[in-house]
Design a protein around this motif. Structure first.
Motif, PDB file in Angstrom:
ATOM      1  N   LYS A 139       0.824  -1.120   0.090  1.00  0.00           N
ATOM      2  CA  LYS A 139      -0.142   0.089   0.054  1.00  0.00           C
ATOM      3  C   LYS A 139       0.812   1.216  -0.167  1.00  0.00           C
ATOM      4  N   PRO A 140       0.565   2.348  -0.671  1.00  0.00           N
ATOM      5  CA  PRO A 140      -0.825   2.577  -1.101  1.00  0.00           C
ATOM      6  C   PRO A 140      -1.161   2.053  -2.501  1.00  0.00           C
ATOM      7  N   LYS A 166      -3.825   6.336   5.999  1.00  0.00           N
ATOM      8  CA  LYS A 166      -3.896   6.918   4.501  1.00  0.00           C
ATOM      9  C   LYS A 166      -3.620   6.254   3.305  1.00  0.00           C
ATOM     10  N   ASN A 167      -2.311   5.538   3.763  1.00  0.00           N
ATOM     11  CA  ASN A 167      -1.775   4.506   2.517  1.00  0.00           C
ATOM     12  C   ASN A 167      -2.819   3.500   2.187  1.00  0.00           C
ATOM     13  N   ILE A 170      -6.012   5.076   0.105  1.00  0.00           N
ATOM     14  CA  ILE A 170      -5.303   5.232  -1.195  1.00  0.00           C
ATOM     15  C   ILE A 170      -5.607   3.916  -1.832  1.00  0.00           C
ATOM     16  N   LYS A 173      -9.421   2.821  -2.670  1.00  0.00           N
ATOM     17  CA  LYS A 173     -10.096   3.539  -3.662  1.00  0.00           C
ATOM     18  C   LYS A 173      -9.386   3.375  -4.898  1.00  0.00           C
ATOM     19  N   ALA A 174      -7.937   3.110  -5.123  1.00  0.00           N
ATOM     20  CA  ALA A 174      -7.375   2.929  -6.381  1.00  0.00           C
ATOM     21  C   ALA A 174      -8.041   1.291  -6.608  1.00  0.00           C
ATOM     22  N   CYS A 179     -14.735   2.550   0.655  1.00  0.00           N
ATOM     23  CA  CYS A 179     -13.662   2.465   1.858  1.00  0.00           C
ATOM     24  C   CYS A 179     -14.222   3.209   3.060  1.00  0.00           C
ATOM     25  N   ASP A 191      -4.398  11.144   7.458  1.00  0.00           N
ATOM     26  CA  ASP A 191      -5.523  11.652   6.405  1.00  0.00           C
ATOM     27  C   ASP A 191      -6.323  10.654   5.790  1.00  0.00           C
ATOM     28  N   GLN A 194     -10.145  10.681   1.963  1.00  0.00           N
ATOM     29  CA  GLN A 194     -10.489   9.900   0.534  1.00  0.00           C
ATOM     30  C   GLN A 194     -11.692   8.649   0.817  1.00  0.00           C
TER      31      GLN A 194
END
Length: 215
Positions: A139-140, A166-167, A170, A173-174, A179, A191, A194
């Protein structure tokens, strides 16, 4: 929603403080030092990714594999200190009773993932368990979530991921997945913006909330 994929550290077990403590101790022994903010940026990634960057940054002579082994041995010695995140097992039990397939996608190494699964008797809940050693990109990058979905036989767009970093968000979502960002205070200032939904407790979740993310 046809399947739910959980991260492990910080989502199922409250282990990030132990990880951070051991990593800082080892880094100090090897002649390096990073701030809490710099350290938080590595949460959710693989040990190999983190130590490769730190080795180069601080010109550490010891091979990455040896550093990872040091950390693994110290973590295993302290595994008795770990507890499940509040209310997570009750939440997983609800999903299990409703018949939802569940996967575990952890950046941690296979030995520790297996020890945690056995310690807390989680194997009865998870159809598929993937570790950081089962993928080539941490990850990410979305590889770990895509591989988990593939092993479960579920299309990515029908999967929901629960992540605390955060990772991880991301990566989810990728992968084209929904999520939920779990705000664990022990995972540092992450963070999670997303994520499709951010929670601070599993008490905030019920099946209707989960299904609503797919409407």
């Amino acid at each position: 929603m046809k399947a739910i994929i959980f991260d492990m550290d910080g989502v199922i077990i409250d282990s990030e403080p132990l990880h951070c403590k051991l990593e800082r101790e080892i880094l100090k022994e090897l002649g390096g030092k990073i701030t809490e903010e710099e350290h938080n940026a590595f949460i959710g990634t693989t040990d190999y990714h983190m130590w490769s960057i730190l080795k180069e940054k601080f010109n550490i002579k010891k091979p990455v594999d040896e550093i990872i082994q040091m950390k693994k041995e110290r973590f295993i010695k302290n595994i008795h200190m770990l507890n499940l995140v509040d209310n997570v097992e009750e939440f997983i039990e609800k999903l299990h009773k409703k018949g939802y397939p569940m996967g575990l996608a952890s950046s941690n190494n296979r030995k520790i993932v297996n020890l945690i699964v056995n310690k807390f008797k989680l194997d009865k809940y998870f159809n598929v368990i993937i570790s950081g050693e089962d993928v080539s990109k941490g990850k990410p990058h979305p590889e770990i979530f895509l591989k988990t979905a593939e092993k479960m036989g579920v299309e990515p767009h029908n999967c929901l991921v629960i992540e605390d970093a955060k990772n991880g968000v991301i990566a989810a979502k990728a992968a084209g997945m929904k999520c939920i960002g779990f705000k664990n205070p022990n995972s540092g200032e992450q963070d999670l913006s997303q994520a499709d939904l951010i929670i601070s407790s599993y008490d905030e979740l019920d099946l209707n909330t989960l299904k609503g993310l797919f409407n």
